[in-house]
Motif scaffolding. Structure first.
Motif, PDB file in Angstrom:
ATOM      1  N   GLU A   1      46.813  46.190  26.525  1.00 46.72           N
ATOM      2  CA  GLU A   1      46.181  45.026  25.961  1.00 46.72           C
ATOM      3  C   GLU A   1      46.368  43.805  26.852  1.00 46.72           C
ATOM      4  OE1 GLU A   1      46.708  42.917  21.816  1.00 46.72           O
ATOM      5  OE2 GLU A   1      46.283  45.068  21.660  1.00 46.72           O
ATOM      6  N   GLY A   2      47.564  43.624  27.392  1.00 48.09           N
ATOM      7  CA  GLY A   2      47.825  42.488  28.277  1.00 48.09           C
ATOM      8  C   GLY A   2      47.065  42.582  29.580  1.00 48.09           C
ATOM      9  N   ALA A   3      46.973  43.789  30.136  1.00 56.69           N
ATOM     10  CA  ALA A   3      46.236  43.985  31.381  1.00 56.69           C
ATOM     11  C   ALA A   3      44.757  43.714  31.164  1.00 56.69           C
ATOM     12  CB  ALA A   3      46.457  45.389  31.917  1.00 56.69           C
ATOM     13  N   ARG A   4      44.247  44.117  30.021  1.00 53.36           N
ATOM     14  CA  ARG A   4      42.820  43.878  29.704  1.00 53.36           C
ATOM     15  C   ARG A   4      42.539  42.370  29.647  1.00 53.36           C
ATOM     16  NH1 ARG A   4      39.622  47.359  25.550  1.00 53.36           N
ATOM     17  NH2 ARG A   4      39.806  48.596  27.412  1.00 53.36           N
ATOM     18  N   ALA A   5      43.407  41.631  28.967  1.00 51.00           N
ATOM     19  CA  ALA A   5      43.232  40.186  28.855  1.00 51.00           C
ATOM     20  C   ALA A   5      43.333  39.514  30.221  1.00 51.00           C
ATOM     21  CB  ALA A   5      44.275  39.603  27.899  1.00 51.00           C
ATOM     22  N   LEU A   6      44.291  39.947  31.026  1.00 58.02           N
ATOM     23  CA  LEU A   6      44.454  39.398  32.366  1.00 58.02           C
ATOM     24  C   LEU A   6      43.218  39.666  33.225  1.00 58.02           C
ATOM     25  CD1 LEU A   6      46.220  38.067  34.531  1.00 58.02           C
ATOM     26  CD2 LEU A   6      47.206  40.322  34.976  1.00 58.02           C
ATOM     27  N   ALA A   7      42.719  40.887  33.174  1.00 58.32           N
ATOM     28  CA  ALA A   7      41.526  41.245  33.945  1.00 58.32           C
ATOM     29  C   ALA A   7      40.325  40.424  33.497  1.00 58.32           C
ATOM     30  CB  ALA A   7      41.245  42.738  33.803  1.00 58.32           C
ATOM     31  N   TYR A  27      54.251  47.581  32.151  1.00 55.33           N
ATOM     32  CA  TYR A  27      53.661  48.886  31.878  1.00 55.33           C
ATOM     33  C   TYR A  27      52.189  48.675  31.566  1.00 55.33           C
ATOM     34  CZ  TYR A  27      52.342  53.229  29.718  1.00 55.33           C
ATOM     35  OH  TYR A  27      51.689  54.390  29.424  1.00 55.33           O
ATOM     36  N   PHE A  28      51.324  49.246  32.385  1.00 59.20           N
ATOM     37  CA  PHE A  28      49.889  49.132  32.158  1.00 59.20           C
ATOM     38  C   PHE A  28      49.297  50.440  31.672  1.00 59.20           C
ATOM     39  CE2 PHE A  28      49.183  45.580  35.473  1.00 59.20           C
ATOM     40  CZ  PHE A  28      49.695  44.665  34.608  1.00 59.20           C
ATOM     41  N   GLY A  29      49.777  51.525  32.215  1.00 61.36           N
ATOM     42  CA  GLY A  29      49.186  52.807  31.893  1.00 61.36           C
ATOM     43  C   GLY A  29      47.767  52.896  32.448  1.00 61.36           C
ATOM     44  N   ALA A  30      47.090  53.979  32.157  1.00 56.71           N
ATOM     45  CA  ALA A  30      45.763  54.225  32.710  1.00 56.71           C
ATOM     46  C   ALA A  30      44.731  53.223  32.206  1.00 56.71           C
ATOM     47  CB  ALA A  30      45.329  55.650  32.399  1.00 56.71           C
ATOM     48  N   ALA A  31      44.801  52.869  30.926  1.00 55.31           N
ATOM     49  CA  ALA A  31      43.806  51.950  30.364  1.00 55.31           C
ATOM     50  C   ALA A  31      43.901  50.559  30.993  1.00 55.31           C
ATOM     51  CB  ALA A  31      43.963  51.860  28.855  1.00 55.31           C
ATOM     52  N   GLY A  32      45.106  50.039  31.107  1.00 56.16           N
ATOM     53  CA  GLY A  32      45.287  48.730  31.727  1.00 56.16           C
ATOM     54  C   GLY A  32      44.926  48.745  33.194  1.00 56.16           C
ATOM     55  N   ALA A  33      45.277  49.820  33.870  1.00 58.71           N
ATOM     56  CA  ALA A  33      44.947  49.950  35.289  1.00 58.71           C
ATOM     57  C   ALA A  33      43.439  50.035  35.480  1.00 58.71           C
ATOM     58  CB  ALA A  33      45.627  51.181  35.878  1.00 58.71           C
ATOM     59  N   LYS A  34      42.753  50.684  34.556  1.00 59.44           N
ATOM     60  CA  LYS A  34      41.287  50.772  34.624  1.00 59.44           C
ATOM     61  C   LYS A  34      40.679  49.373  34.572  1.00 59.44           C
ATOM     62  CE  LYS A  34      37.294  52.587  32.152  1.00 59.44           C
ATOM     63  NZ  LYS A  34      36.735  51.652  31.200  1.00 59.44           N
TER      64      LYS A  34
END
Length: 105
Positions: A1-7, A27-34
Motif C-alpha cells: 500500500e505504501g509503495a503504491r502511494a509513493l509511486a 517490505y514492498f513485495g511483488a505488488a509494491g514493486a510492480k
C-alpha cells in the motif's frame, strides 16, 4: 500500500523535481514493486533509485528491473540486500543490454 502511494505521487507532474529516491528497510513485495516499476517506466525525472534492505525477492526485483529498462532518465540503480537470487540474473543482464540511460548498477 505504501509503495503504491509513493509511486502514484512520483508519477504526478508537480513532483517532477524529485531526482533521487532512497528507500531503506522496507517490505514492498511483488505488488509494491510492480507499482514502483511501472512508475520508473513513466517517470521523466528520477535519475537515481537506491533500494537497500528492501524485501522484493525475485519477482519484485524483476518488476523493478523491467521498469528501469523502460526508463529514459534513470542513471543509477542500486539494489542492496533486496532478496534477489540467481533467478534475477537474466533480468539484470537484459537491463544492462537494453537500458538507454543506465550508467551505474
Amino acid at each position: 500500500e505504501g509503495a503504491r502511494a509513493l509511486a502514484a505521487e512520483l508519477s504526478k507532474e508537480e513532483n517532477s523535481h524529485v531526482k533521487s529516491l532512497v528507500i531503506r528497510h522496507a517490505y514492498f513485495g511483488a505488488a509494491g514493486a510492480k507499482d514502483l516499476g511501472e512508475m520508473l517506466g513513466k517517470n521523466s525525472s528520477l535519475t537515481k533509485l537506491s533500494l537497500s534492505h528492501v524485501i522484493l525477492e525475485d519477482e519484485g526485483a524483476k518488476r523493478i528491473i523491467a521498469g528501469a529498462k523502460e526508463s529514459k532518465c534513470l542513471v543509477v540503480l542500486e539494489m542492496i540486500d533486496v532478496g534477489m537470487s540467481e533467478g534475477s540474473g537474466g533480468a539484470l543482464c537484459e537491463l544492462l543490454e537494453g537500458s538507454p540511460s543506465l550508467r551505474e548498477l
